[in-house]
Design a protein around this motif. Structure first.
Motif, PDB file in Angstrom:
ATOM      1  N   ALA A  31       0.926  -1.225  -0.074  1.00  0.00           N
ATOM      2  CA  ALA A  31       0.077   0.042   0.136  1.00  0.00           C
ATOM      3  C   ALA A  31       0.651   1.256  -0.098  1.00  0.00           C
ATOM      4  O   ALA A  31       2.002   1.203   0.740  1.00  0.00           O
ATOM      5  N   LEU A  32       0.530   2.252  -0.559  1.00  0.00           N
ATOM      6  CA  LEU A  32       0.996   3.536  -0.670  1.00  0.00           C
ATOM      7  C   LEU A  32       0.132   4.709  -0.535  1.00  0.00           C
ATOM      8  O   LEU A  32      -0.906   4.797  -0.880  1.00  0.00           O
ATOM      9  N   ILE A  33       0.762   5.624   0.511  1.00  0.00           N
ATOM     10  CA  ILE A  33      -0.067   6.706   0.609  1.00  0.00           C
ATOM     11  C   ILE A  33       0.598   7.873   0.191  1.00  0.00           C
ATOM     12  O   ILE A  33       1.693   8.227   0.556  1.00  0.00           O
ATOM     13  N   VAL A  34       0.146   8.738  -0.823  1.00  0.00           N
ATOM     14  CA  VAL A  34       0.783  10.074  -1.318  1.00  0.00           C
ATOM     15  C   VAL A  34      -0.048  11.327  -0.680  1.00  0.00           C
ATOM     16  O   VAL A  34      -1.242  11.144  -0.824  1.00  0.00           O
ATOM     17  N   THR A  35       0.837  12.207  -0.029  1.00  0.00           N
ATOM     18  CA  THR A  35       0.167  13.148   0.770  1.00  0.00           C
ATOM     19  C   THR A  35       0.861  14.342   0.505  1.00  0.00           C
ATOM     20  O   THR A  35       2.514  14.183   0.261  1.00  0.00           O
ATOM     21  N   PRO A  36       0.555  15.648   0.816  1.00  0.00           N
ATOM     22  CA  PRO A  36       1.278  16.934   0.876  1.00  0.00           C
ATOM     23  C   PRO A  36       2.461  16.613   1.950  1.00  0.00           C
ATOM     24  O   PRO A  36       2.029  15.979   2.885  1.00  0.00           O
ATOM     25  N   ALA A  37       3.487  17.256   1.747  1.00  0.00           N
ATOM     26  CA  ALA A  37       4.649  17.181   2.536  1.00  0.00           C
ATOM     27  C   ALA A  37       4.361  17.345   4.161  1.00  0.00           C
ATOM     28  O   ALA A  37       4.754  16.742   4.867  1.00  0.00           O
ATOM     29  N   GLY A  38       3.557  18.414   4.296  1.00  0.00           N
ATOM     30  CA  GLY A  38       3.160  18.576   5.741  1.00  0.00           C
ATOM     31  C   GLY A  38       2.541  17.811   6.287  1.00  0.00           C
ATOM     32  O   GLY A  38       2.157  18.029   7.502  1.00  0.00           O
ATOM     33  N   LEU A  39       1.619  16.763   5.656  1.00  0.00           N
ATOM     34  CA  LEU A  39       0.910  16.025   6.387  1.00  0.00           C
ATOM     35  C   LEU A  39       1.499  14.496   6.617  1.00  0.00           C
ATOM     36  O   LEU A  39       0.826  13.846   7.080  1.00  0.00           O
ATOM     37  N   VAL A  40       2.569  14.489   5.951  1.00  0.00           N
ATOM     38  CA  VAL A  40       3.298  12.919   6.051  1.00  0.00           C
ATOM     39  C   VAL A  40       3.510  12.479   7.337  1.00  0.00           C
ATOM     40  O   VAL A  40       2.913  11.282   7.838  1.00  0.00           O
ATOM     41  N   GLY A  41       3.873  13.377   8.361  1.00  0.00           N
ATOM     42  CA  GLY A  41       3.993  12.830   9.977  1.00  0.00           C
ATOM     43  C   GLY A  41       2.715  12.799  10.531  1.00  0.00           C
ATOM     44  O   GLY A  41       2.621  11.730  11.260  1.00  0.00           O
ATOM     45  N   GLN A  42       1.662  13.433  10.112  1.00  0.00           N
ATOM     46  CA  GLN A  42       0.241  13.343  10.711  1.00  0.00           C
ATOM     47  C   GLN A  42      -0.279  11.905  10.129  1.00  0.00           C
ATOM     48  O   GLN A  42      -0.871  11.190  11.191  1.00  0.00           O
ATOM     49  N   TRP A  43      -0.074  11.543   8.945  1.00  0.00           N
ATOM     50  CA  TRP A  43      -0.384  10.311   8.492  1.00  0.00           C
ATOM     51  C   TRP A  43       0.192   9.099   9.342  1.00  0.00           C
ATOM     52  O   TRP A  43      -0.384   7.968   9.982  1.00  0.00           O
ATOM     53  N   GLN A  44       1.560   9.117   9.483  1.00  0.00           N
ATOM     54  CA  GLN A  44       2.219   8.060  10.047  1.00  0.00           C
ATOM     55  C   GLN A  44       1.625   7.832  11.437  1.00  0.00           C
ATOM     56  O   GLN A  44       1.611   6.756  12.004  1.00  0.00           O
TER      57      GLN A  44
END
Length: 329
Positions: A31-44
């Motif tokens: 699985a891959l999640i592509v997100t704006p740079a500022g939201l990578v930490g929130q997703w993790q």
């Protein structure tokens, strides 16, 4: 699918729920999640704290580590990590080449309105990723034009190219209707094969159904989308002693009126293109066969409305024909 809930309603949580279910079913191993740079930490953080899903953030400098990390697996039960990448990094090499060169089970694109333009670097990335399942998250699927939404829909439900759209419709109609278009498109060998088919199974079913209704003294209107096809149906549709009248857009108003009068009188079958699909009062007939199904469902409603209207004395019987392995099916 496109998840277009309003801002702040929890699209991240909903998407993670979907991803968790897919992984539980064994359908999202990669699985891959592509997100704006500022939201990578929130997703993790959300994946870890709320769903106990292992994740791996990849950047341009760590692109080379992606394959080995995905192959070894980490986390409980040796699960493959969910790969997290910022859109800014994912659309540029070397990370871009690694991502598009891999087969994914599931891809989630956050703030997906950023990939709507197929000519932008972000749009090209989204269209080149290979995945069995795609989930787009955006609170603003339409920003300036309806085309914004169309571009997102074309990602999750790709259809035939515009050069090919008319061919797909004709293929769902009949070989006789398709053959000339194949020849014009430069596929002469396929056109010859289509011309060699004298009668399709769909046409055989049509003839059988029409004869059944005529034996019961019931008039039948047959709708098809293409004039060439209606021309080809006149002779095989004409049982002994029964006339068949045609109705199409190429007729004058007087000729159209005359065709309707003949159908209301002595003629048992009216074969029509979409031209009779609006405005005409045909409630003296209660049997309809749709040989070609329009891609717009409202056109079917218009067709049925010719028969199912004030003055109709019977239940309207509608038969929809389709050819297997075509878009219409």
């Amino acid at each position: 699918a496109i998840l277009a809930d309003e801002v702040g309603l929890g699209k991240t949580i909903e998407a993670a729920l979907v991803l968790s279910e897919l992984r539980a079913r064994g359908l999202a191993r990669r699985a891959l999640i592509v997100t704006p740079a500022g939201l990578v930490g929130q997703w993790q953080e959300e994946l870890d704290r709320k769903f106990a899903l292992p994740s791996q953030v990849v950047t341009g400098s760590s692109a080379g580590d992606l394959e080995s990390a995905g192959a070894n697996g980490i986390g409980a039960g040796g699960e493959h990590p969910v790969v997290l990448a910022s859109l800014a990094a994912a659309r540029r090499d070397p990370l871009r080449s690694v991502l598009v060169g891999r087969d994914w089970d599931a891809v989630i694109v956050d703030e997906a309105h950023r990939v709507r333009n197929p000519r932008s670097a972000s749009g090209r990335l989204a269209r080149e990723l290979r995945s069995r399942q795609l989930l787009l998250l955006t609170a603003t699927p339409v920003e300036n034009r309806l085309d914004d939404l169309f571009q997102l829909v074309s990602l999750v439900a790709p259809g035939p190219a515009w050069g090919l759209r008319s061919l797909a419709r004709l293929a769902g109609s009949s070989p006789a209707a398709l053959a000339p278009a194949l020849a014009r498109a430069g596929w002469g060998d396929l056109a010859i094969r289509a011309e060699a088919i004298r009668r399709s199974r769909k046409e055989e079913v049509l003839i059988e159904r029409v004869k059944e209704h005529l034996e019961r003294q019931e008039k039948v209107i047959v709708f098809n989308a293409f004039t060439r096809h209606s021309n080809g149906w006149r002779r095989p549709l004409r049982p002994p002693g029964v006339d068949v009248v045609r109705y199409h857009g190429g007729l004058s108003r007087a000729a159209k009126d005359a065709a309707v009068r003949r159908f209301e009188g002595e003629t048992g079958v009216l074969v029509s293109t979409e031209a009779a699909g609006e405005g005409r009062n045909l409630q003296f007939c209660h049997v309809m066969v749709n040989m070609d199904l329009p891609w717009n469902p409202m056109q079917i409603e218009q067709r049925i409305g010719r028969l199912h209207r004030i003055g109709q004395q019977h239940d309207v019987v509608v038969t929809n024909c389709r050819t297997s392995s075509t878009v219409a099916a």
